[in-house]
Structures are given as structure tokens and as C-alpha cells.
Design a protein around this motif. Structure first.
Motif, PDB file in Angstrom:
ATOM      1  N   VAL A   1       0.853  -1.192   0.000  1.00  9.05           N
ATOM      2  CA  VAL A   1       0.000   0.000   0.000  1.00  9.05           C
ATOM      3  C   VAL A   1       0.888   1.242   0.000  1.00  9.05           C
ATOM      4  CG1 VAL A   1      -1.808   1.256   1.221  1.00  9.05           C
ATOM      5  CG2 VAL A   1      -1.782  -1.250   1.248  1.00  9.05           C
ATOM      6  N   PRO A   2       0.717   2.150  -0.952  1.00  8.13           N
ATOM      7  CA  PRO A   2       1.608   3.312  -1.061  1.00  8.13           C
ATOM      8  C   PRO A   2       1.496   4.286   0.104  1.00  8.13           C
ATOM      9  CG  PRO A   2       0.362   2.952  -3.095  1.00  8.13           C
ATOM     10  CD  PRO A   2      -0.260   2.101  -2.049  1.00  8.13           C
ATOM     11  N   ILE A   3       2.523   5.096   0.234  1.00  8.56           N
ATOM     12  CA  ILE A   3       2.628   6.274   1.104  1.00  8.56           C
ATOM     13  C   ILE A   3       2.645   5.900   2.584  1.00  8.56           C
ATOM     14  CG2 ILE A   3       1.725   8.572   1.654  1.00  8.56           C
ATOM     15  CD1 ILE A   3       0.467   8.659  -1.114  1.00  8.56           C
ATOM     16  N   LEU A   4       1.499   5.592   3.174  1.00 12.50           N
ATOM     17  CA  LEU A   4       1.445   5.279   4.602  1.00 12.50           C
ATOM     18  C   LEU A   4       1.796   3.825   4.914  1.00 12.50           C
ATOM     19  CD1 LEU A   4      -1.807   7.116   5.794  1.00 12.50           C
ATOM     20  CD2 LEU A   4       0.556   7.917   5.904  1.00 12.50           C
ATOM     21  N   ARG A   5       1.782   2.967   3.898  1.00 14.01           N
ATOM     22  CA  ARG A   5       1.977   1.515   4.106  1.00 14.01           C
ATOM     23  C   ARG A   5       0.925   0.968   5.061  1.00 14.01           C
ATOM     24  NH1 ARG A   5       4.531   1.946  -0.349  1.00 14.01           N
ATOM     25  NH2 ARG A   5       6.516   3.035  -0.217  1.00 14.01           N
ATOM     26  N   LEU A   6      -0.222   1.600   5.089  1.00 14.58           N
ATOM     27  CA  LEU A   6      -1.295   1.215   6.002  1.00 14.58           C
ATOM     28  C   LEU A   6      -2.453   0.630   5.208  1.00 14.58           C
ATOM     29  CD1 LEU A   6      -2.377   1.347   8.958  1.00 14.58           C
ATOM     30  CD2 LEU A   6      -3.406   3.538   8.334  1.00 14.58           C
ATOM     31  N   ALA A   7      -2.771  -0.641   5.480  1.00 18.39           N
ATOM     32  CA  ALA A   7      -3.874  -1.296   4.786  1.00 18.39           C
ATOM     33  C   ALA A   7      -5.204  -1.063   5.497  1.00 18.39           C
ATOM     34  CB  ALA A   7      -3.603  -2.794   4.668  1.00 18.39           C
ATOM     35  N   LYS A   8      -5.149  -1.045   6.826  1.00 14.87           N
ATOM     36  CA  LYS A   8      -6.396  -0.901   7.578  1.00 14.87           C
ATOM     37  C   LYS A   8      -6.062  -0.542   9.017  1.00 14.87           C
ATOM     38  CE  LYS A   8     -10.753  -3.358   8.542  1.00 14.87           C
ATOM     39  NZ  LYS A   8     -11.497  -4.646   8.365  1.00 14.87           N
ATOM     40  N   ILE A   9      -6.949   0.219   9.644  1.00 17.16           N
ATOM     41  CA  ILE A   9      -6.835   0.502  11.061  1.00 17.16           C
ATOM     42  C   ILE A   9      -8.236   0.513  11.663  1.00 17.16           C
ATOM     43  CG2 ILE A   9      -6.844   2.999  10.685  1.00 17.16           C
ATOM     44  CD1 ILE A   9      -4.973   3.242  13.106  1.00 17.16           C
ATOM     45  N   GLU A  10      -8.357  -0.047  12.849  1.00 15.01           N
ATOM     46  CA  GLU A  10      -9.650  -0.109  13.547  1.00 15.01           C
ATOM     47  C   GLU A  10      -9.477   0.410  14.973  1.00 15.01           C
ATOM     48  OE1 GLU A  10     -11.771  -4.040  11.547  1.00 15.01           O
ATOM     49  OE2 GLU A  10     -10.790  -4.203  13.496  1.00 15.01           O
ATOM     50  N   PHE A  11     -10.466   1.159  15.433  1.00 15.25           N
ATOM     51  CA  PHE A  11     -10.562   1.574  16.823  1.00 15.25           C
ATOM     52  C   PHE A  11     -11.879   1.012  17.371  1.00 15.25           C
ATOM     53  CE2 PHE A  11      -7.573   4.492  15.037  1.00 15.25           C
ATOM     54  CZ  PHE A  11      -6.705   4.833  16.071  1.00 15.25           C
ATOM     55  N   PRO A  12     -11.888  -0.225  17.847  1.00 16.24           N
ATOM     56  CA  PRO A  12     -13.145  -0.852  18.301  1.00 16.24           C
ATOM     57  C   PRO A  12     -13.913  -0.059  19.359  1.00 16.24           C
ATOM     58  CG  PRO A  12     -11.408  -2.494  18.076  1.00 16.24           C
ATOM     59  CD  PRO A  12     -10.749  -1.166  17.918  1.00 16.24           C
ATOM     60  N   PRO A  13     -13.240   0.587  20.349  1.00 17.65           N
ATOM     61  CA  PRO A  13     -14.030   1.288  21.376  1.00 17.65           C
ATOM     62  C   PRO A  13     -14.924   2.391  20.813  1.00 17.65           C
ATOM     63  CG  PRO A  13     -11.778   0.962  22.136  1.00 17.65           C
ATOM     64  CD  PRO A  13     -11.797   0.597  20.680  1.00 17.65           C
ATOM     65  N   ILE A  14     -14.513   3.024  19.700  1.00 18.28           N
ATOM     66  CA  ILE A  14     -15.330   4.100  19.128  1.00 18.28           C
ATOM     67  C   ILE A  14     -15.952   3.689  17.793  1.00 18.28           C
ATOM     68  CG2 ILE A  14     -14.066   5.931  20.298  1.00 18.28           C
ATOM     69  CD1 ILE A  14     -12.551   6.432  17.697  1.00 18.28           C
ATOM     70  N   ARG A  15     -15.790   2.422  17.441  1.00 16.21           N
ATOM     71  CA  ARG A  15     -16.372   1.875  16.210  1.00 16.21           C
ATOM     72  C   ARG A  15     -15.958   2.690  14.978  1.00 16.21           C
ATOM     73  NH1 ARG A  15     -22.544   0.319  18.243  1.00 16.21           N
ATOM     74  NH2 ARG A  15     -21.888  -1.044  19.970  1.00 16.21           N
TER      75      ARG A  15
END
Length: 264
Positions: free
Chosen positions: A194-208
Motif C-alpha cells: 500500500v503506497p505512502i502510509l503503508r497502512l492497509a487498515k486501522i480499527e478503533f473498536p471502542p469508538i467503532r
């Protein structure tokens, strides 16, 4: 600025007021920005004020005022997956050696809707980005399958690379999870695909809340038109010079681009 853009600006960039913690992008960004000019990535956001989309693109490179190798990064926020008629747009000159961090952003331009892009005065950058030096250094990632203390009673675990299905297709990503006792605070999936951030996904379950890669490519061209160098900049003194949507909030309110010759 619309409620969506204001909220996302706070969340993604760590904008004012000063007590707001570091933004999501600053927290998730790698320690060095090795992206090539032309790389772009679009994310779909769920939760928060309302669903939306985020696009990042590296559109040019040059030295910044400190002589650092830097790139121009466009960020657009909106409600259409192709970012047609974006609600908010940002143009940042980011030093490669720091990544997308407060201390790495030396110039910032902002706009909303169809308004003209306007540069933020250097003295006002902390209002939008946070104060350089207040961000703790990034800890080294734990080895695969390890579980390490994360501070203040939290633990950080990292799994081995594994296929991850995303809206952009299947990528190989390393999962990272931060827990406080039994509560999962956040989950990351980091991928070199994944370009730039190299971030595919991020989740914060407490705040959905979640942010997931939707599409990416290597053919980005500049979308934002920088203002004239003589145009008025956004400042903080006096506060009345700020657009209404960037006015600092009082205590009672919170109670319980670059010159054209540098562009390709």
C-alpha cells in the motif's frame, strides 16, 4: 468548514485545539516517507461523524527551507469515493526523513469546498498540526508473534505477515494490536504493497471507527492550484483573521502550496 471536515481534520491531522491528541495519520505514518512521486491511495472511513473517503497523493518533490529532501503531499476529504467535489483539501510539504509528522511538515495549504487554496502561516502550523517535540518517539515494532508492554498498562502484539482482504483487494499485511488489559484499543494492518502510509487498515473498536484502503496507484498528478505568493496567509494573530471554522474554541465551548515554479 463542514462538520465532517472539521472533525476529520482534528482526527487525521491533530488540529486545534491544542489539547487534541496526535492525529490518526501522524500516528499511523511510517518513520520515513519513501513514497515515489505519483503514488496515491484512497481510504474509506467508517464511523466517526459520518462515512467518508480520504485520498493521499505524492505530487512533487523539492528541498524544504531547512534543506531537507521533501515531497508535496495532497490530502482530500469527501463523501464521494473518487473525491469529486471534495469537502476539504490539504497540501503539505513533508520532509522524507521524518515522515508525516508534525516536525516534518514545513508548509501547509488548506481549503474547503470550492474556496481558493490558502497557505497557513508558519507561526500558525502548531494550531493545525500540534507542537513539534511534543510527540513521543515511535517505539520499535515488536518481533513477529511477540507481545510487549506498551506503557500505562497496555500491551502491543505483532503477528506474522498474512493475507488481508481489503476493499482494494488482497494484500499481505502484518497485524498489530494494542490492548489495555482485555480491551482492544486499536488494530493496524501494515503492508508494503500500500503506497505512502503503508497502512492497509486501522480499527478503533471502542469508538467503532475504521479506515481501510480502497484503491491505489502510481499515476497521480497535482490536483490543487497553489495561491499566489502575495496572497494573504492564515494566521492566528489576531484570531479574527481566521476563517470561522478555524476559530479557536473558548473554554466554555469545550466544557463537559508551493510556488508554481516548484511544481511539476
Amino acid at each position: 468548514m463542514s462538520t465532517l471536515v472539521c472533525a476529520l481534520s482534528l482526527l487525521l491531522l491533530g488540529a486545534a485545539p491544542a489539547e487534541v491528541s496526535r492525529g490518526l495519520l501522524f500516528e499511523a505514518a511510517p518513520g520515513r516517507l519513501d513514497a515515489r512521486v505519483g503514488e496515491w491511495v484512497t481510504y474509506q472511513m467508517k464511523g466517526g461523524p459520518q462515512p467518508g473517503f480520504l485520498r493521499l497523493a505524492v505530487v512533487a518533490e523539492q528541498k524544504d527551507a531547512q534543506g531537507r529532501d521533501a515531497v508535496w503531499v495532497e490530502m482530500e476529504l469527501g463523501q464521494h469515493p473518487a473525491l469529486k467535489a471534495p469537502l476539504g483539501q490539504f497540501l503539505m510539504l513533508v520532509a522524507r526523513g521524518t515522515g508525516l509528522r508534525t516536525e516534518g511538515v514545513s508548509r501547509l495549504f488548506v481549503t474547503q469546498g470550492f474556496e481558493k487554496l490558502q497557505e497557513v502561516d508558519s507561526a500558525a502550523l502548531p494550531f493545525f498540526l500540534g507542537t513539534p517535540g511534543n510527540q513521543p518517539p515511535r517505539p520499535a515494532l515488536p518481533p513477529p508473534s511477540a507481545r510487549l508492554p506498551g506503557g500505562q498498562g497496555s500491551t502491543v502484539s505483532r503477528g506474522p505477515p498474512t493475507p488481508l482482504m481489503t476493499l482494494a483487494g488482497t494484500v499481505t499485511a502484518e497485524p498489530l494490536e494494542v490492548r489495555y488489559r482485555q480491551l482492544v484499543l486499536k488494530r493496524y494492518w501494515v503492508s508494503r504493497e500500500v503506497p505512502i502510509l503503508r497502512l492497509a487498515k486501522i480499527e478503533f473498536p471502542p469508538i467503532r471507527y475504521s479506515l481501510e484502503v480502497r484503491d491505489y496507484g502510481l499515476d497521480a498528478r497535482p490536483r490543487l492550484v497553489p495561491p499566489s505568493p502575495s496572497d494573504k496567509k492564515i494566521t492566528l494573530e489576531p484570531a479574527s483573521s481566521l476563517p470561522p471554522h478555524f476559530q479557536p474554541m473558548s473554554h466554555s465551548d469545550t466544557d463537559p502550496g508551493p510556488p508554481e515554479d516548484n511544481r511539476p
